[in-house]
Design a protein around this motif. Structure first.
Motif, PDB file in Angstrom:
ATOM      1  N   MET A 226       0.808  -1.126   0.001  1.00 37.67           N
ATOM      2  CA  MET A 226      -0.071   0.008  -0.028  1.00 37.67           C
ATOM      3  C   MET A 226       0.933   1.243   0.108  1.00 37.67           C
ATOM      4  SD  MET A 226      -2.859  -0.933   2.906  1.00 37.67           S
ATOM      5  CE  MET A 226      -3.540  -2.595   2.955  1.00 37.67           C
ATOM      6  N   LYS A 227       2.036   1.076   0.563  1.00 37.88           N
ATOM      7  CA  LYS A 227       2.738   2.447   0.628  1.00 37.88           C
ATOM      8  C   LYS A 227       3.451   2.986  -0.626  1.00 37.88           C
ATOM      9  CE  LYS A 227       4.290   1.337   5.461  1.00 37.88           C
ATOM     10  NZ  LYS A 227       5.198   1.049   6.440  1.00 37.88           N
ATOM     11  N   TRP A 233       2.740   8.993   3.201  1.00 31.55           N
ATOM     12  CA  TRP A 233       1.457   8.449   2.974  1.00 31.55           C
ATOM     13  C   TRP A 233       0.429   8.398   4.146  1.00 31.55           C
ATOM     14  CZ3 TRP A 233      -1.188   3.314   3.394  1.00 31.55           C
ATOM     15  CH2 TRP A 233      -0.596   2.582   4.401  1.00 31.55           C
ATOM     16  N   THR A 236      -2.468  10.421   3.204  1.00 28.37           N
ATOM     17  CA  THR A 236      -3.244  10.112   2.137  1.00 28.37           C
ATOM     18  C   THR A 236      -4.588   9.331   2.395  1.00 28.37           C
ATOM     19  OG1 THR A 236      -2.097   7.929   2.027  1.00 28.37           O
ATOM     20  CG2 THR A 236      -1.161   9.584   1.003  1.00 28.37           C
ATOM     21  N   LYS A 237      -5.441   9.322   1.757  1.00 27.86           N
ATOM     22  CA  LYS A 237      -6.815   8.528   1.633  1.00 27.86           C
ATOM     23  C   LYS A 237      -6.362   7.213   1.701  1.00 27.86           C
ATOM     24  CE  LYS A 237     -11.166   7.740  -0.851  1.00 27.86           C
ATOM     25  NZ  LYS A 237     -10.823   6.114  -0.843  1.00 27.86           N
ATOM     26  N   GLU A 238      -5.400   6.649   1.216  1.00 29.48           N
ATOM     27  CA  GLU A 238      -5.225   5.193   1.448  1.00 29.48           C
ATOM     28  C   GLU A 238      -4.824   4.800   2.620  1.00 29.48           C
ATOM     29  OE1 GLU A 238      -4.761   6.107  -2.962  1.00 29.48           O
ATOM     30  OE2 GLU A 238      -3.890   7.087  -0.987  1.00 29.48           O
ATOM     31  N   ASP A 241      -8.197   4.941   4.679  1.00 32.60           N
ATOM     32  CA  ASP A 241      -9.081   3.880   4.389  1.00 32.60           C
ATOM     33  C   ASP A 241      -8.527   2.432   4.948  1.00 32.60           C
ATOM     34  OD1 ASP A 241     -10.513   5.403   2.771  1.00 32.60           O
ATOM     35  OD2 ASP A 241      -9.657   4.679   1.034  1.00 32.60           O
ATOM     36  N   CYS A 242      -7.095   2.153   5.180  1.00 32.94           N
ATOM     37  CA  CYS A 242      -6.485   1.313   5.884  1.00 32.94           C
ATOM     38  C   CYS A 242      -6.858   1.271   7.551  1.00 32.94           C
ATOM     39  CB  CYS A 242      -4.927   1.190   5.609  1.00 32.94           C
ATOM     40  SG  CYS A 242      -4.231  -0.264   6.418  1.00 32.94           S
TER      41      CYS A 242
END
Length: 250
Positions: A226-227, A233, A236-238, A241-242
């Motif tokens: 994911m990174k 990160w 970030t949105k990711e 979300d995680c």
């Protein structure tokens, strides 16, 4: 990369209470893997079993040698480095002697141990602290000394039990950045216990979610993918979300 450590089907009961149900995890060489779960779920019990201080009711701990062959180290102490939540530095000893303690215990002379430990002080951000005493250092610096001492144990795998939990938020964030940098440099394979989602996501290559009574591993997340090399990160949105996904699991 190949697995350097495997815990297979670990179960533990205390006084008729089942604490660990059937725990299996693996650690690849050079990885940082977190065991994430709420306080009291059994993470430290699991680490005590990995370190050999507590015997499981069943299951095995396997450690790979330099040729990739596995040895059963279940119930054997001294096979893995183990750092607890508190730094446990000896207040009457200078910083360099605290760091060099594993080398001295291993039979090295004090002079030789100091010389070997001193090589790493710059790398661990401790240059200039060698002949101070622990009380003269900040909490973050004390943790760096404890991590250096853990590294100098000379083991291929380190167990870190919430090493940053006692630090204030700003210092903890700074330590996270530093830790990623130095661990990448020295390539120490690390299992990391935490109940802090942000910490686990930011630091880890993979995360195991531990949950339940008795505790089991209910999920494994590959965070490294994911990174994608993005050091920022966390914003970030990711990342969010995680975090949401993990919160739902816990």
């Amino acid at each position: 990369m190949s697995d350097i450590l495997k815990a297979k089907n670990i179960k533990k009961t205390y006084k008729d209470k089942s604490v660990l149900g059937n725990i299996s995890v693996r650690l690849e060489e050079g990885e940082l893997v977190s065991i994430l779960g709420v306080s009291g779920v059994g993470k430290t019990t699991f680490f005590n079993i990995l370190s050999g201080m507590v015997m499981p009711d069943s299951g095995n701990i396997l450690l790979a040698d330099s040729e990739g062959k596995y040895r059963d180290i279940t119930g054997k102490t001294g096979e893995l480095s183990y750092m607890l939540q508190k730094d446990l530095l000896l207040p009457h000893k200078k910083v360099i002697d605290n760091a060099a303690l594993p080398l001295i215990i291993g039979g090295m002379s004090k002079r030789q141990a100091r010389e070997k430990a001193a090589v790493y002080f710059g790398r661990f951000g401790l240059e200039g602290t060698e002949y101070k005493y622990p009380a003269q250092l900040s909490g973050g610096m004390r943790q760096r000394v404890a991590l250096l001492r853990t590294y100098l144990c000379g083991k291929k795998v380190a167990l870190l039990d919430e090493p940053f939990s006692a630090l204030d938020a700003i210092t903890r964030e700074s330590m996270h950045e530093w830790y990623i940098s130095v661990m990448s440099d020295i390539k120490l394979s690390t299992l990391f216990v935490t109940h802090d989602m942000d910490e686990a996501i930011f630091l880890s290559d993979r995360i195991y979610i531990m949950k339940g009574v008795p505790a089991d591993i209910v999920a494994e997340l590959n965070i490294k993918e994911m990174k994608s090399g993005n050091r920022d990160w966390i914003n970030t949105k990711e990342f969010m979300d995680c975090k949401k996904r993990i919160r739902e699991m816990l």
